[in-house]
Design a protein around this motif. Structure first.
Motif, PDB file in Angstrom:
ATOM      1  N   ARG A 165      -1.564  -0.161  11.773  1.00 44.08           N
ATOM      2  CA  ARG A 165      -0.461  -0.740  11.007  1.00 44.08           C
ATOM      3  C   ARG A 165      -0.755  -0.737   9.504  1.00 44.08           C
ATOM      4  O   ARG A 165       0.116  -0.403   8.689  1.00 44.08           O
ATOM      5  N   LEU A 166      -1.980  -1.107   9.135  1.00 44.94           N
ATOM      6  CA  LEU A 166      -2.356  -1.079   7.724  1.00 44.94           C
ATOM      7  C   LEU A 166      -2.224   0.327   7.145  1.00 44.94           C
ATOM      8  O   LEU A 166      -1.711   0.513   6.038  1.00 44.94           O
TER       9      LEU A 166
ATOM     10  N   GLU B 224      -0.400   2.882   8.272  1.00 51.78           N
ATOM     11  CA  GLU B 224       0.986   3.334   8.225  1.00 51.78           C
ATOM     12  C   GLU B 224       1.741   2.677   7.080  1.00 51.78           C
ATOM     13  O   GLU B 224       2.573   3.313   6.422  1.00 51.78           O
ATOM     14  N   ASP B 225       1.457   1.409   6.822  1.00 50.13           N
ATOM     15  CA  ASP B 225       2.086   0.717   5.694  1.00 50.13           C
ATOM     16  C   ASP B 225       1.684   1.344   4.362  1.00 50.13           C
ATOM     17  O   ASP B 225       2.418   1.247   3.367  1.00 50.13           O
ATOM     18  N   ALA B 226       0.483   1.988   4.338  1.00 50.85           N
ATOM     19  CA  ALA B 226      -0.006   2.641   3.112  1.00 50.85           C
ATOM     20  C   ALA B 226       0.423   4.099   3.036  1.00 50.85           C
ATOM     21  O   ALA B 226       0.003   4.818   2.127  1.00 50.85           O
TER      22      ALA B 226
ATOM     23  N   ILE C 129      -6.976  -2.405   2.416  1.00 55.12           N
ATOM     24  CA  ILE C 129      -6.413  -1.081   2.694  1.00 55.12           C
ATOM     25  C   ILE C 129      -6.742  -0.077   1.600  1.00 55.12           C
ATOM     26  O   ILE C 129      -6.905   1.117   1.862  1.00 55.12           O
TER      27      ILE C 129
END
Length: 216
Positions: free
Chosen positions: A18-19, A21-23, A113
């Motif tokens: 998730r981290l 993909e958010d980046a 991240i």
């Protein structure tokens, strides 16, 4: 960037994914077992693999061995191994055998991240990344007849930053000195460590190896 995340803990596996993909990083696969990694990489070439060192069934070095197989068979794929604890022996083994395109980070660090993405970017460019916590743990520990003992305090400081994978420019910024001064420190450091100027591309890696062995 496309990556594969390998961790037996669903919480960590999904959290990292998730981290990332958010980046803006594409997580192509999330794997719970190291044993299937080679087949997945072979079928869907990623840019990098993130894998925990301790994986089932014995939770010793399955992840590290899987990472080594990827570096052997797919040298274009960067590998970033994660560890819950500082384990200099594993880090030294990784660096000695695969000095390019590999990285070693503590899991505590990957919640940031920016640190994680920077490490991935560097290993995909063929660089070596070593967690600064590991580097700091090695500072000040001594062995008899260790060539690292010949270094001045400033040279040791520069070497610790080289071990983190920083460029000369980044070291200069960190220490608030000129880049040419950094180059001079590195030249003296390599001389004291007995690393000859033969035009090879691995001189900094050899210096890092000497530094890691300094842990005894």
């Amino acid at each position: 960037m496309r990556v594969i995340v390998v961790d037996d803990s669903m919480l960590i596996r999904d959290g990292l994914s998730r981290l990332l993909e958010d980046a803006g990083v594409t997580v192509a696969h999330r794997l719970a077992e190291a044993s299937v990694l080679e087949a997945v990489v072979g079928a869907d070439s990623p840019d990098a693999v993130i894998i925990d060192i301790r994986m089932p069934p014995t939770f010793t070095d399955e992840g590290l061995r899987a990472a080594e197989r990827i570096r052997d068979r797919y040298p274009a794929v960067g590998v970033l191994v994660l560890s819950q604890h500082v384990e200099p022996g594993y880090a030294l083994r990784l660096v000695e055998d695969y000095p390019q395109g590999t990285g070693y980070l503590l899991k505590d660090r990957v919640s940031d991240i920016a640190v994680l993405v920077d490490a991935l970017d560097r290993v995909t460019r063929g660089e070596l990344v070593i967690d600064p916590v590991l580097v700091a743990r090695l500072v000040g520990r001594r062995r008899r007849d260790d060539p690292v003992d010949r270094l001045s305090e400033r040279e040791l400081e520069v070497l610790s930053l080289v071990a983190e994978g920083l460029s000369n420019e980044a070291i200069a910024q960190r220490l608030f000195i000129g880049e040419r001064t950094v180059e001079s420190h590195i030249a003296r450091m390599l001389h004291k460590l007995g690393i000859s100027d033969d035009g090879g591309v691995h001189r900094r890696v050899l210096a890092v190896l000497a530094y890691l062995r300094h842990s005894g």
